[in-house]
Design an enzyme around this catalytic site. Sequence first.
Site, PDB file in Angstrom:
ATOM      1  N   SER A 132       0.863  -1.212  -0.021  1.00 60.22           N
ATOM      2  CA  SER A 132      -0.063  -0.133   0.187  1.00 60.22           C
ATOM      3  C   SER A 132       0.873   1.361  -0.121  1.00 60.22           C
ATOM      4  O   SER A 132       0.356   2.303  -0.444  1.00 60.22           O
ATOM      5  CB  SER A 132      -1.061  -0.014   1.263  1.00 60.22           C
ATOM      6  OG  SER A 132      -0.247  -0.180   2.486  1.00 60.22           O
ATOM      7  N   THR A 133       1.888   1.214   0.691  1.00 63.78           N
ATOM      8  CA  THR A 133       2.826   2.460   0.712  1.00 63.78           C
ATOM      9  C   THR A 133       3.385   2.725  -0.787  1.00 63.78           C
ATOM     10  O   THR A 133       3.408   3.771  -1.038  1.00 63.78           O
ATOM     11  CB  THR A 133       3.997   2.316   1.829  1.00 63.78           C
ATOM     12  OG1 THR A 133       3.483   2.028   3.190  1.00 63.78           O
ATOM     13  CG2 THR A 133       4.651   3.515   1.647  1.00 63.78           C
ATOM     14  N   HIS A 136      -6.484   8.109   1.738  1.00 64.82           N
ATOM     15  CA  HIS A 136      -6.100   6.820   2.039  1.00 64.82           C
ATOM     16  C   HIS A 136      -5.934   6.438   3.327  1.00 64.82           C
ATOM     17  O   HIS A 136      -5.329   7.578   4.286  1.00 64.82           O
ATOM     18  CB  HIS A 136      -4.603   6.456   1.367  1.00 64.82           C
ATOM     19  CG  HIS A 136      -3.585   7.411   1.686  1.00 64.82           C
ATOM     20  ND1 HIS A 136      -2.713   6.846   2.747  1.00 64.82           N
ATOM     21  CD2 HIS A 136      -3.132   8.545   1.284  1.00 64.82           C
ATOM     22  CE1 HIS A 136      -1.731   7.803   2.858  1.00 64.82           C
ATOM     23  NE2 HIS A 136      -2.166   8.995   2.144  1.00 64.82           N
ATOM     24  N   HIS A 158      -5.703   3.116   6.916  1.00 62.49           N
ATOM     25  CA  HIS A 158      -6.048   1.880   7.424  1.00 62.49           C
ATOM     26  C   HIS A 158      -7.474   1.579   8.138  1.00 62.49           C
ATOM     27  O   HIS A 158      -7.575   1.735   9.248  1.00 62.49           O
ATOM     28  CB  HIS A 158      -5.066   1.245   8.297  1.00 62.49           C
ATOM     29  CG  HIS A 158      -3.549   1.098   7.560  1.00 62.49           C
ATOM     30  ND1 HIS A 158      -3.477   0.521   6.425  1.00 62.49           N
ATOM     31  CD2 HIS A 158      -2.379   1.552   8.096  1.00 62.49           C
ATOM     32  CE1 HIS A 158      -2.195   0.492   6.172  1.00 62.49           C
ATOM     33  NE2 HIS A 158      -1.335   1.115   7.062  1.00 62.49           N
ATOM     34  N   ARG A 184      -3.572  -9.168  -0.774  1.00 64.37           N
ATOM     35  CA  ARG A 184      -2.562 -10.126  -0.924  1.00 64.37           C
ATOM     36  C   ARG A 184      -2.768 -11.504  -0.443  1.00 64.37           C
ATOM     37  O   ARG A 184      -3.493 -11.612   0.260  1.00 64.37           O
ATOM     38  CB  ARG A 184      -1.211  -9.463  -0.162  1.00 64.37           C
ATOM     39  CG  ARG A 184       0.103 -10.096  -0.293  1.00 64.37           C
ATOM     40  CD  ARG A 184       1.077  -9.339   0.394  1.00 64.37           C
ATOM     41  NE  ARG A 184       2.327  -9.817   0.344  1.00 64.37           N
ATOM     42  CZ  ARG A 184       3.871  -9.307   0.775  1.00 64.37           C
ATOM     43  NH1 ARG A 184       3.421  -7.975   1.570  1.00 64.37           N
ATOM     44  NH2 ARG A 184       4.791  -9.705   0.595  1.00 64.37           N
ATOM     45  N   SER A 194       4.902 -11.123   6.048  1.00 59.05           N
ATOM     46  CA  SER A 194       5.492  -9.539   6.097  1.00 59.05           C
ATOM     47  C   SER A 194       5.263  -8.750   7.190  1.00 59.05           C
ATOM     48  O   SER A 194       5.917  -8.152   7.668  1.00 59.05           O
ATOM     49  CB  SER A 194       5.106  -8.869   4.762  1.00 59.05           C
ATOM     50  OG  SER A 194       5.526  -7.570   4.386  1.00 59.05           O
ATOM     51  N   SER A 219       9.370   2.615  -7.011  1.00 61.88           N
ATOM     52  CA  SER A 219       8.326   1.946  -7.563  1.00 61.88           C
ATOM     53  C   SER A 219       8.222   0.388  -6.656  1.00 61.88           C
ATOM     54  O   SER A 219       7.218  -0.115  -6.469  1.00 61.88           O
ATOM     55  CB  SER A 219       8.976   1.182  -8.911  1.00 61.88           C
ATOM     56  OG  SER A 219      10.406   0.688  -8.702  1.00 61.88           O
TER      57      SER A 219
END
Length: 356
Positions: A86-87, A140, A142, A164, A172, A285
């Site tokens: 998301s970051t 944006h 959470h 995911r 992660s 990226s």
Amino acid sequence: MGLLRIMMPPKLQLLAVVAFAVAMLFLENQIQKLEESRAKLERAIARHEVREIEQRHTMDGPRQDAAVDEEEDIVIIYNRVPKTASTSFTNIAYDLCAKNRYHVLHINTTKNNPVMSLQDQVRFVKNITTWNEMKPGFYHGHISYLDFAKFGVKKKPIYINVIRDPIERLVSYYYFLRFGDDYRPGLRRRKQGDKKTFDECVAEGGSDCAPEKLWLQIPFFCGHSSECWNVGSRWAMDQAKYNLINEYFLVGVTEELEDFIMLLEAALPRFFRGATDLYRTGKKSHLRKTTEKKLPTKQTIAKLQQSDIWKMENEFYEFALEQFQFIRAHAVREKDGDLYILAQNFFYEKIYPKSN
């Protein structure tokens, strides 16, 4: 150190150990206070920025053209699930906002609580729908899905999200809590100092790697109902699927993030023009990478996959993946290993009455 231990009497050794322990506790306490102060400062700065904008709005008067241009009256909400890239995606929005002329705002909830109080829900809906100075806007944070329709608003925001593989996301997150990432490497994490691997945690039945920790993507899509957060609820999964199909503009997957960005650029160029090239060539990226992450063994994965909770979260993930790939198949074509967005594939004809 060994020589000093031999020379020091036992009582002094004990005092030295106690003194060291007290010093470490004091240091950790001071670090915690500094982090809390930093968080308070960030919130104060954010509130100050909001007040400045509101004051300018009051002095200049309300925008008269807010409802004229439909392209400007757009709000996107990305209620991002933790540890789903998301970051990386959000930073593309930040990099493009000045060029494409829109605003980006982070929804910072206390202790990252994804469920808002009823009064905060009302405030949030009102802010999103009436804050014309922030339109077009990309919000944006959470937070779990919030149904704007039940608050009586005429125009709902556009929801997007990324999910995911459930086990990969949990692994992660497990290491992120202990070692952080390369985005803010100096920041002290909640579980810092715990060197236990994910495999060891699962083998010992630890709480941080328990199957219940997999239950996150379903409630994020399900929403603010109490049943959404009832771990293992079949109703919650069905509601999450319903919302994904009916309330979300597009839901991508971390494993195919570039394709998700490409589809957004094709469908919503007002926000995402240039996003695909930026993702491919930009220095951000793959901005956030969890450090010290060790892939789990097949035995660990097999043990987690025995859980009914994993089966439900994985079913939801597979459902989202199938829907995303269906949308992609009708929007792009592959040529020489590259994907290309299809041009407009419909037109109008037999238009009556005929004009003279």
